[in-house]
Design a protein around this motif. Structure first.
Motif, PDB file in Angstrom:
ATOM      1  N   TRP A 234      13.608 -25.617  45.338  1.00 33.20           N
ATOM      2  CA  TRP A 234      13.974 -24.255  45.736  1.00 33.20           C
ATOM      3  C   TRP A 234      12.719 -23.457  46.062  1.00 33.20           C
ATOM      4  N   GLU A 235      11.699 -23.582  45.236  1.00 30.05           N
ATOM      5  CA  GLU A 235      10.452 -22.847  45.469  1.00 30.05           C
ATOM      6  C   GLU A 235       9.799 -23.269  46.788  1.00 30.05           C
ATOM      7  N   SER A 236       9.938 -24.545  47.166  1.00 27.57           N
ATOM      8  CA  SER A 236       9.315 -25.028  48.398  1.00 27.57           C
ATOM      9  C   SER A 236       9.914 -24.389  49.645  1.00 27.57           C
ATOM     10  N   LEU A 237      11.055 -23.743  49.527  1.00 28.97           N
ATOM     11  CA  LEU A 237      11.679 -23.070  50.659  1.00 28.97           C
ATOM     12  C   LEU A 237      11.017 -21.734  50.986  1.00 28.97           C
ATOM     13  N   TRP A 238      10.192 -21.225  50.086  1.00 30.79           N
ATOM     14  CA  TRP A 238       9.634 -19.881  50.217  1.00 30.79           C
ATOM     15  C   TRP A 238       8.356 -19.848  51.041  1.00 30.79           C
TER      16      TRP A 238
ATOM     17  N   ALA B 109       3.202 -15.493  43.882  1.00 31.66           N
ATOM     18  CA  ALA B 109       2.549 -15.934  42.642  1.00 31.66           C
ATOM     19  C   ALA B 109       3.474 -15.763  41.444  1.00 31.66           C
ATOM     20  N   ARG B 110       4.164 -14.641  41.370  1.00 29.28           N
ATOM     21  CA  ARG B 110       5.078 -14.393  40.247  1.00 29.28           C
ATOM     22  C   ARG B 110       6.282 -15.335  40.309  1.00 29.28           C
ATOM     23  N   LEU B 111       6.739 -15.624  41.505  1.00 34.28           N
ATOM     24  CA  LEU B 111       7.843 -16.565  41.674  1.00 34.28           C
ATOM     25  C   LEU B 111       7.432 -17.950  41.176  1.00 34.28           C
ATOM     26  N   HIS B 112       6.215 -18.361  41.501  1.00 30.38           N
ATOM     27  CA  HIS B 112       5.701 -19.657  41.031  1.00 30.38           C
ATOM     28  C   HIS B 112       5.643 -19.683  39.504  1.00 30.38           C
ATOM     29  N   SER B 113       5.191 -18.604  38.900  1.00 31.99           N
ATOM     30  CA  SER B 113       5.119 -18.507  37.440  1.00 31.99           C
ATOM     31  C   SER B 113       6.510 -18.584  36.809  1.00 31.99           C
ATOM     32  N   ARG B 114       7.477 -17.898  37.406  1.00 32.39           N
ATOM     33  CA  ARG B 114       8.856 -17.917  36.896  1.00 32.39           C
ATOM     34  C   ARG B 114       9.429 -19.342  36.970  1.00 32.39           C
TER      35      ARG B 114
ATOM     36  N   CYS C 231      10.929 -24.568  34.353  1.00 28.68           N
ATOM     37  CA  CYS C 231      10.793 -26.033  34.358  1.00 28.68           C
ATOM     38  C   CYS C 231      10.251 -26.591  33.045  1.00 28.68           C
ATOM     39  N   THR C 232       9.743 -25.736  32.157  1.00 26.95           N
ATOM     40  CA  THR C 232       9.216 -26.242  30.875  1.00 26.95           C
ATOM     41  C   THR C 232      10.313 -26.703  29.945  1.00 26.95           C
ATOM     42  N   GLY C 233      11.520 -26.166  30.113  1.00 24.17           N
ATOM     43  CA  GLY C 233      12.595 -26.455  29.172  1.00 24.17           C
ATOM     44  C   GLY C 233      12.515 -25.576  27.934  1.00 24.17           C
ATOM     45  N   HIS C 234      11.522 -24.692  27.884  1.00 27.72           N
ATOM     46  CA  HIS C 234      11.347 -23.800  26.730  1.00 27.72           C
ATOM     47  C   HIS C 234      11.732 -22.360  27.050  1.00 27.72           C
ATOM     48  N   ARG C 235      12.449 -22.153  28.108  1.00 25.53           N
ATOM     49  CA  ARG C 235      12.965 -20.817  28.440  1.00 25.53           C
ATOM     50  C   ARG C 235      14.289 -20.693  27.702  1.00 25.53           C
TER      51      ARG C 235
END
Length: 167
Positions: A39-43, A71-76, A81-85
């Protein structure tokens, strides 16, 4: 660049160029399936992902639920993706429906499309989100990229549940 970018293709649903329509459907599916890296690669590099409280006011002059640059989108995405959200443990099951597409502006570099959406989320209970998406799609030599996505929630002015995922 296809001829569809120069003028609306009358054969395309709602006058939305077929490649742009397929791109937006893919964007929704990737978000529903938690395929966040894809999804991020679409941006586009000039990305703005905005979920405003008041869509009539500029994004940088008000409280927003989400106002992410690239940059903030990448961080989100990295956090998701960590599984710790923990707001997404377990992950929400989601399906969204898009309708009432319309091209609001179009030239050789950008296509702006708006559509209504309903998003069904299930995570320890059901939530229904509804509103309007406004997209700006950039036409680049390597394909289409999402430059801007504005999520105008029907209930944005009132209390909303936690947004622990990408809406």
């Amino acid at each position: 660049m296809t001829a569809a970018h120069d003028q609306a293709d009358p054969a395309a649903p709602w006058g939305v160029p077929a490649d742009a329509l397929a791109f937006l459907i893919k964007e929704a599916r990737l978000a529903d399936e938690h395929a966040y890296e894809a999804w991020e690669s679409l941006w586009d590099d000039e990305a703005l992902y905005w979920v405003p409280r008041d869509p009539e006011r500029p994004w940088d002059t008000q409280f927003s639920y989400i106002a992410d640059n690239r940059a903030r989108l990448h961080s989100r995405i990295a956090q998701l993706c960590t599984g710790h959200r923990y707001s997404q443990v377990p992950q929400s099951r989601m399906r969204r429906m898009l309708s009432n597409f319309e091209v609001t502006s179009q030239d050789a570099e950008l296509t702006q499309v708006a559509c209504n959406f309903v998003l069904h989320e299930y995570r320890l209970g059901a939530t229904v989100w509804a509103g309007r998406y406004r997209y700006t799609i950039a036409h680049r030599t390597d394909g289409l990229r999402l430059r801007k996505k504005v999520v105008e929630l029907v209930n944005a002015a009132g209390p909303i549940p936690t947004l622990g995922f990408l809406i």
